[in-house]
Structures are given as C-alpha cells and as structure tokens.
Design an enzyme around this catalytic site. Structure first.
Site, PDB file in Angstrom:
ATOM      1  N   ASP A 137      47.654  39.679  31.334  1.00 58.05           N
ATOM      2  CA  ASP A 137      47.782  38.278  31.780  1.00 58.05           C
ATOM      3  C   ASP A 137      46.661  37.302  31.418  1.00 58.05           C
ATOM      4  OD1 ASP A 137      46.095  39.551  33.631  1.00 58.05           O
ATOM      5  OD2 ASP A 137      47.351  39.198  35.362  1.00 58.05           O
ATOM      6  N   GLU A 197      36.560  41.465  38.139  1.00 58.59           N
ATOM      7  CA  GLU A 197      36.780  40.846  39.452  1.00 58.59           C
ATOM      8  C   GLU A 197      35.515  40.140  39.936  1.00 58.59           C
ATOM      9  OE1 GLU A 197      39.575  40.579  40.951  1.00 58.59           O
ATOM     10  OE2 GLU A 197      40.859  42.217  40.279  1.00 58.59           O
ATOM     11  N   ARG A 226      35.660  36.055  40.566  1.00 63.34           N
ATOM     12  CA  ARG A 226      35.564  35.594  41.958  1.00 63.34           C
ATOM     13  C   ARG A 226      34.166  35.106  42.311  1.00 63.34           C
ATOM     14  NH1 ARG A 226      39.786  39.369  45.423  1.00 63.34           N
ATOM     15  NH2 ARG A 226      40.825  40.267  43.636  1.00 63.34           N
TER      16      ARG A 226
HETATM   17  C1  DMJ Z   1      43.529  36.975  41.194  1.00 59.83           C
HETATM   18  O1  DMJ Z   1      42.392  37.693  41.515  1.00 59.83           O
HETATM   19  C2  DMJ Z   1      43.428  36.392  39.827  1.00 59.83           C
HETATM   20  O2  DMJ Z   1      44.365  35.386  39.706  1.00 59.83           O
HETATM   21  C3  DMJ Z   1      43.615  37.390  38.743  1.00 59.83           C
HETATM   22  O3  DMJ Z   1      43.622  36.819  37.461  1.00 59.83           O
HETATM   23  C4  DMJ Z   1      44.895  38.136  38.919  1.00 59.83           C
HETATM   24  N1  DMJ Z   1      45.326  38.319  40.231  1.00 59.83           N
HETATM   25  C5  DMJ Z   1      44.698  37.863  41.405  1.00 59.83           C
HETATM   26  C6  DMJ Z   1      45.660  37.225  42.377  1.00 59.83           C
HETATM   27  O4  DMJ Z   1      46.913  37.697  42.349  1.00 59.83           O
END
Ligand code: DMJ
Length: 669
Positions: free
Chosen positions: A417, A285, A289
């Site tokens: 994902d 994260e 971010r």
């Molecule tokens: C985001 O922080 C990013 O897209 C991450 O890859 C997965 N989910 C959240 C938003 O839903």
C-alpha cells in the site's frame, strides 16, 4: 501362479524369459508402492483441508472448491521454495531471536488479530453509552497533567490558506493571548449549522478517546477501552512510549483542543525517551507514527522540542539501515541496537515498510539540517528504481542483503500500500521537484491497474491481489481503501495521459469501499472483502470480518470531498460517524469490532492510536472548511500527519544550515 501374467519380460541374451520367481516379489512391491502413495495422498489432502484458510469454509464443497482454486492459482510457487527462514540464510547478519507469534508478526494484519484474541470470548451485547460530560473529567496526577506552558518561542502559525485567514484576527485565535504560545487553528468559517454540528460531534469523539486514554492508560501506548486499562501488546509493546499521545497530538491541535495538546507536549518533554525502550520496534511504524507525528507538530507550532524529539527517534532507528543495500531491516531494539526481520518474511524486508520512510526522513533532514536521514531514503529509492520489476510490478518482499525480490506477490493492500502512496506524495511535498518519484508512481500504477483492477459482475471496481503476474485472490483489504484518495490526488496534481483514468478509478474504488460498509449490519467495513460468485464486497472468513477502527475509507471520503465537492462523500462520512457512535463507543473510549455483520457486535477492546491520528482527523476535516490544512499547502503522511509543501507553505521551517555527516554538528557545509 495360474492366471497371473508376468507384468513384464526379462531378456537374457536377447531371448525373452518369463521370470516366474520374480512375479510374487513384484506384486508385493506394487502393493507397497500403492500403499505408500495412498498414505501420502491422504496426508496431503488432509493437510490442505486443515489449513486455516480452508477451515473457515462452510461446507466440504467449499473446501474442495478452495483447494482446487488454490492449486490453480498457486502457479510457479508450487515449484519454488518459500523464502529462506532466518536461520537458513548462512551469513545473514540479523541479530536477535525470532519469537514466533509475537510482535514480529505482520504489523498490519497479524498483530491486529492478536489484539482480538484476548477479548474474543467475551460477552457480545456491548452497550451504547451516553456521552460523559468531559468538562468535568477527572484529571490525572499533576506531575503528568497540564503544567507550565512550553518555554520555546512559538511562531504564530495559521493553518489555513492566507486568504481564508484574513477575516480572523490572530489575537482571537490564541488560547492564551498573554503567553502567545500555541495558536488555535482557523475556526471553521462555515455558517451551516448542520456542518458545524457534525464537525463538533467528531471533536467531542476525540475528547472522549483522549480523556479515557488519559484516565486509564496515560503514557502507555494504547488503551483497552472495555477493560479500562493499558493495552500492553500493541505494535509498540508494553514500553512507555505514549504512542497514543504522539500519534494524536496534531489532531488535538487541529481541532483546537489546546489544553489537551499542552498536556501531551509536557508528557513528551518529560517522559518520552525512545533510547530506553528495550523491545523490538518496527522501523516503519515508528517512523510514520512517531517521527511523522512529531514533525507535524513541529510544522504546526514551530516548537523545537518536537523537531528534536523526531530526530531522537530517527537516530534510534538508523542502525537498522546498516545493510549491504541500505534497505532497512524491519525491527530494531533501540536500547541494544539489535535488528531482526519478521519471522514470517524470512530474510526479506517488506515493500510498504522500506518504501514508506521517504517523506519523514527527507523533511527531517530539511528541518534539522542533517543530511543523514535523506541519504538513507535516497539509497532505498535508488535500489527500488534500478531493480528490474517483473511485468512492471513491485513484489511485496525484498531481501536487504541481496537486493533481490522475494515472493512475487503484489498488492495495493497489506505489505504494498503506502509504498505507492509515498511515491506520489514525495513528489507532491517536494513541490513537484522529486520527478523521479512521480515517474515511478505513474509507471507502477499503469502496471498495477492493468493487472489488478477488476470489475465485479454487478459493476463494482476492486483491486485484486496478484502473484507471478496472475490474479491470486479476488479480495481487497480495507487497507487498500486509501487508494481512492491516492488516485484522486494523482489525477488533480498533474495532467497527464493517465489523469482521467485515475479520477475514474478513484470514484469507483471509493464507491466500492463504501459498499463494503453499506453491506454490513453495523455500517462499518470489514478488514477485507471478497468477490466470489454471488458474494460482492463482503468478508467471507472470520478473520476478515473485524473492524479495527481503521481510517482508509474515510481518508478517501475526505480527499474526494475536497477535490470533487460531491455531497455524497460527506453523507457517507456522517453515516460512519453514526456507526462509530453506535457500535464502537463505550464508556472507556472506542473499541474495534470482532464482526461487522452482527447487529450487536462484540468489541475487540483496543483503541488504536491511529483512531486518534487518522480516523477522527479525516472525519473532522471532512466537515471542516477547505482552508483548514489546504491541500495546496499540506500533504498527509500515511498516518495522516500533515507535512507542509516545500516552497509553498511558510510553515516548512527549513534549517538554515546543512550538516553533511550523521549527527556531526561540527561538519557544516
Ligand atoms: C496506519 O498505521 C497507516 O495508515 C498505515 O499506512 C497502514 N495502516 C494503519 C491504519 O489502518
């Protein structure tokens, strides 16, 4: 004894001897065994019925059916132990205390659920409020608000492609021509008043989200828009990391909100110090971010503050990569450098986390000239490249100490994902030079589509979850809805035998995700939706009915619009804007929802930082001209931070020198 036959005979010297004296004893024994078995069966069945999954079932029949399905699907897991708990791993070198139910939970799912907890009992009836006029918004104290313009020399970036920018003199683009600092991005050349109005609506939403964060939670990570105070239990905890600022900066810039951008830039310059944070941060994260957000700002503006802060953040994460395989641990405390894993993952790291660092670390090496970041992600790539994939699939769990897979659970939603997304995007952002990534992507997608793509009775395509090569759950996460955009990009960037199939899947998955929105009262999509009997594209369990301001569906609308120009994607995006305004907007910002199937849903009282970084950015771009962040020149990281394509985009800003060693500036090659 009459009437009681010996249950079996003993033999003495080959002669059968009825054992009268043993008869009564064996009977008691039998009773004992039967009662033990009965007790065990009752406890076992009871436990199954009281598992959270079964609790949410609406009837006993549902529960029985679910138990049956669960046993049927569990497969080898029934016979195999779950991953070792951290304290069972012997010399497992993770430092730190596992705190159950706290920030160590799955950042995609469980932490979001925690966010709901505090507000779950509050009144329903959230009011849709008039938009405040933020031209007269109260400002924060001068020490935190807009101050001097940045001192760094800024180039004059123009974000659109060159052809589209020709008509707009650079002097007209500047906010402050005399300072020649930040340049407003290309003004949307669209003359369609309807599109301009829609784009401006999204821009105003960004102002509303930003100004309320500024008013009530400035410098904290996120805002609680209903209680109008800082959200201290977000994925980044209560420390002053300004997650909303760093995550939202490039969206402000792209929208031309340059005053707000400057406020954010000044806060970062004065107050953003990651090494002072004494709590566990997710390596993943923090990378997507913070490193991602700062690097985008660097690319867009050329302001070296952003590049240097990005390197500071990445440096704070580097100790997490000190494992036998180089696969990083999940969490690190920047102040004491202690690493640990999520308690729910045992000794394992998560595929989507270790596999979603490549874009940021590679680009950081290129702009700083320090090779150390690239070395870290290249090592991860090699492990994932060389390891054997069961049935060609990548399981979600991998042990960084042994390099072995954990549970054989595969998903294009939570836990899997963005690993797949980054294989494709590493290739794209390298200007197709990272061929290994593209080959890995195509191979992984072939296996995933063969095993996971399903069609519902009414014809909706969805991506089911797989365990041990078999369908485990007929369920698709909201998180998986990014896949429409991903498959579309895969289809149009390389013509191969899979291209047609990719575009077909892209259209169908985006359609299904829209259906999940359209089938709710609020016209916003649930956190997960299922396909079971007559139920299609609807959540069934209470914790699946939330909408957390997530972007994935709109991300796919945006990519599909850019690549197909099918009007329906803009129409769907506008439906979403209206739904967000109706149900999520409150006086103090934007809130997620507890249940999308209620016509007057309760808010969860969290304004996620990714709402500013991703959700609003993708909606704004959906109503902007293609020249704004042209897909031929930019690739979005998984948090929607745009990265320039190497060799194609003049804003790539490679450093001139390469520094081989970690942080050792003397060792230049
Ligand atoms: C985001 O922080 C990013 O897209 C991450 O890859 C997965 N989910 C959240 C938003 O839903």
């Amino acid at each position: 004894m009459t009437g009681i036959l010996p249950s079996y005979q003993r033999f003495v010297n080959g002669v059968p001897v009825p054992s009268i004296s043993r008869r009564s004893f064996r009977l008691r024994e039998k009773y004992l065994i039967i009662s033990v078995l009965l007790t065990f069966a009752i406890v076992w069945l009871g436990a199954l019925f009281y598992l959270p999954e079964f609790k949410s079932s609406t009837s006993v029949n549902d529960s029985v059916y679910n138990v049956y399905k669960r046993i049927q699907k569990a497969g080898p897991e029934l016979l195999m132990p779950p991953p070792l708990a951290q304290n069972e791993v012997g010399d497992f070198p993770v430092v730190g205390i596992v705190r159950h139910g706290e920030e160590g939970d799955d950042p995609h799912v469980v932490e979001d659920r925690n966010r709901l907890r505090a507000k779950i009992d509050e009144e329903m009836g959230m009011k849709v409020l008039e938009r405040p006029q933020f031209d007269a918004a109260p400002s924060i104290s001068s020490s935190k608000g807009p101050s001097k313009p940045p001192v760094n020399a800024i180039e004059e970036p123009v974000l659109g492609n060159n052809a589209a920018n020709k008509d707009i003199p650079v002097s007209d683009l500047k906010v402050d021509g005399s300072l020649k600092q930040y340049v407003v991005p290309v003004i949307n050349p669209s003359t369609d008043p309807d599109i301009i109005q829609k784009r401006d609506t999204v821009k105003e939403m960004m102002r509303h989200a930003w100004n309320n964060y500024k008013l009530y939670a400035w410098g904290k990570n996120e805002l609680k828009p209903m209680s109008k105070r800082a959200h201290l239990t977000s994925v980044f905890g209560g420390g002053d990391l300004g997650a909303t600022i760093v995550d939202g900066m490039d969206t402000l810039y792209i929208m031309g909100l340059i005053d707000e951008f400057r406020e954010g830039r000044d806060w970062i310059a004065e107050h953003f110090h990651i090494n002072e944070i004494d709590s566990d941060l997710s390596v993943f994260e923090t990378t997507i971010r913070f490193v991602g957000g700062l690097l985008s700002c660097y690319a867009l503006t050329g302001d070296s503050l952003f590049r240097d802060k990005a390197a500071e953040v990445a440096d704070a994460l580097l100790p997490a990569f000190d494992t036998p395989t180089g696969l990083p641990y999940a969490l690190i405390n920047p102040s004491n450098k202690a690493n640990r894993q999520y308690h729910w993952a045992g000794a394992n790291s998560i595929l989507s986390e270790v596999g979603t660092l490549h874009m940021e670390f590679t680009y950081l090496s290129d702009v700083t000239g320090k090779d150390v970041y690239r070395q870290k992600v290249d090592r991860i790539r090699e492990v994932l490249h060389n390891i054997q994939k069961p049935d060609g699939l990548y399981p979600n769990y991998i042990n960084p100490r042994t390099g072995q897979w954990g549970q054989r659970h595969t998903s294009l939603g939570a836990l899997g994902d963005s690993f797949y997304e980054y294989l494709l995007k590493a290739w794209m952002v390298s200007n197709n030079e990272d061929e290994q990534a593209r080959v890995m992507f195509d191979e992984a997608m072939q296996a995933a589509l063969d095993k996971m793509l399903r069609i519902s009775p009414s014809g909706l395509a969805y991506l089911a979850e797989v365990k041990y090569g078999r369908i485990f759950e007929e369920k698709m996460d909201h998180l998986s809805c990014f896949a429409g955009g991903m498959f579309a990009l895969a289809s149009t960037t390389l013509q191969n035998s899979l291209s047609e199939r990719y575009m077909d899947v892209a259209r169908k998955l985006t359609h299904t995700c829209h259906e999940s929105y359209d089938r709710s009262e609020t016209k916003l999509g649930p956190e997960a939706f299922r396909f079971s009997g007559a139920v299609e594209a609807r959540a069934m369990k209470s914790n699946e009915k939330m909408y957390l301001l997530r972007p994935e569906t709109f991300e796919s609308y945006f990519i599909m619009w850019r690549l197909t120009k099918d009007q329906k994607y803009r129409d769907w995006g506008w439906e979403a804007v209206q739904a967000l305004e109706k149900h999520c907007r409150v006086e103090g910002g934007y809130t997620g929802l507890v249940n999308v199937y209620h016509s007057a849903p309760q808010g969860d009282d969290v304004q996620q930082s990714f709402f500013l970084a991703e959700t609003l950015k993708y909606l704004y771009l959906l109503f902007s001209d293609d020249s704004l962040l042209h897909l031929d020149e930019w690739v979005f990281n998984t948090e929607a931070h745009p990265f320039p394509i190497k060799g194609k985009n003049p804003l790539y800003r490679s450093a001139n020198k390469l520094i081989a060693n970690s942080g050792n500036e003397d060792n230049q090659v």
